[in-house]
Design an enzyme around this catalytic site. Sequence first.
Site, mmCIF file in Angstrom:
data_model
loop_
_atom_site.group_PDB
_atom_site.id
_atom_site.type_symbol
_atom_site.label_atom_id
_atom_site.label_comp_id
_atom_site.label_asym_id
_atom_site.label_seq_id
_atom_site.Cartn_x
_atom_site.Cartn_y
_atom_site.Cartn_z
ATOM 1 N N GLU A 123 0.976 -1.137 0.017
ATOM 2 C CA GLU A 123 -0.002 -0.179 -0.026
ATOM 3 C C GLU A 123 0.861 1.090 0.179
ATOM 4 O O GLU A 123 0.441 2.189 -0.813
ATOM 5 C CB GLU A 123 -0.951 -0.002 1.275
ATOM 6 C CG GLU A 123 -2.103 -0.937 1.106
ATOM 7 C CD GLU A 123 -2.889 -0.699 -0.175
ATOM 8 O OE1 GLU A 123 -3.207 0.441 -0.366
ATOM 9 O OE2 GLU A 123 -3.481 -1.705 -0.688
ATOM 10 N N TYR A 164 -7.290 6.102 4.137
ATOM 11 C CA TYR A 164 -7.240 5.148 3.205
ATOM 12 C C TYR A 164 -6.397 3.769 3.556
ATOM 13 O O TYR A 164 -6.679 2.599 3.411
ATOM 14 C CB TYR A 164 -6.950 5.669 1.771
ATOM 15 C CG TYR A 164 -6.756 4.678 0.740
ATOM 16 C CD1 TYR A 164 -7.746 3.736 -0.004
ATOM 17 C CD2 TYR A 164 -5.395 3.997 0.398
ATOM 18 C CE1 TYR A 164 -7.499 2.773 -0.715
ATOM 19 C CE2 TYR A 164 -5.097 3.170 -0.360
ATOM 20 C CZ TYR A 164 -6.179 2.586 -0.983
ATOM 21 O OH TYR A 164 -6.045 1.284 -1.802
ATOM 22 N N ASP A 211 -9.899 5.744 -2.222
ATOM 23 C CA ASP A 211 -9.003 6.494 -3.020
ATOM 24 C C ASP A 211 -9.622 6.932 -4.150
ATOM 25 O O ASP A 211 -10.676 7.014 -4.395
ATOM 26 C CB ASP A 211 -7.879 5.250 -3.164
ATOM 27 C CG ASP A 211 -8.300 4.295 -4.039
ATOM 28 O OD1 ASP A 211 -9.368 4.123 -4.461
ATOM 29 O OD2 ASP A 211 -7.394 3.550 -4.707
#
Length: 340
Positions: A36, A117, A135
């Site tokens: 991520e 997020y 996102d």
Amino acid sequence: MDNKAFSAALFKWAHRHWRELPWRGCGDPYAIWLSEIILQQTRISQGTKYWLRFMHAYPTVADLAAASEDEVLKLWQGLGYYSRARNLHAAARQIVERGAFPDTYQEIRRLKGVGDYTAAAIASMAFGLPHAAVDGNVYRILARIFAISTPIDSTQGKHEFQQLADALCPTDEAGYWNQAMMDFGALQCKPKGPACGSCPFADMCEARRLGQTASFPVKEGRVKQRDRYFTYYYITRAHEVLFHRRGTDDIWRSLWEPVLVEGDAASLDDAGRVVKHVLTHQTIYAQLIRIDATRLTDHEPLPYGLPPIEQLLKEYRWATPDEREGYAMPRLMDKLLADR
């Protein structure tokens, strides 16, 4: 459209178009967190290569925490947005200090460099927690399907889209839903040229009905781009080059570079090949000029109006080839040194 119908259509699409990525389904919060962070501002194709490099160099969060910042920045080189690498390194040390990877949204959110997020993505994919990760893909998909004109970069917009995503996201399959939305935004509901004809939401998409898919999502405004003009002087003596580490109050914080003089557009001339390098809010126009200082003493002024080496050595240092190999430098330097 009810929430179950939305998820059913999304999951049917995902079953056919699911992207096989090395961190998916692994259940390892470290691997998922690493992916991520890398994939922020980075394409999947490029990010996957870097993820594999990091997992090879640092198989566990303890290995990453034990590395030096220079080692992490060097491995990160080429990805840009180097604050991500620094935050990644700092967060790894946070995790090691607490003894285990945090397993709640609130604790994950406290990690350095982790926002709403990213915390939601990790919580849902690693621990099966019911959090919708919103996102750019999710903003775009929801803004188009529901024709939401609230700017996504406004406080109201962020709250509104998060509420809608939370309502649509099934609590027992949040991780799968989040990943399906990522894939759908990347492959189907793309920023430009969305494949509306084969979209499972085509009949219910308000933006398509209005013929305005390109108008969504709405943004309040963009930061004005700033132009900067850099002249780098690659000053050599034998095999050594004058280098220094950049400060902490500008772009490329703590990365290494040769002697730099910043000027205006007129400062760039035919003495060097000008390279254009685009950042998020800045465009850099740069050239590199080589100076062989082998026959000059430290007290003699250098060409191009540069001070003597003895003055430059207050800020710069001679770097050997082996030392330079370990320096993390801005991607721009690769462009400028390509014909070295």
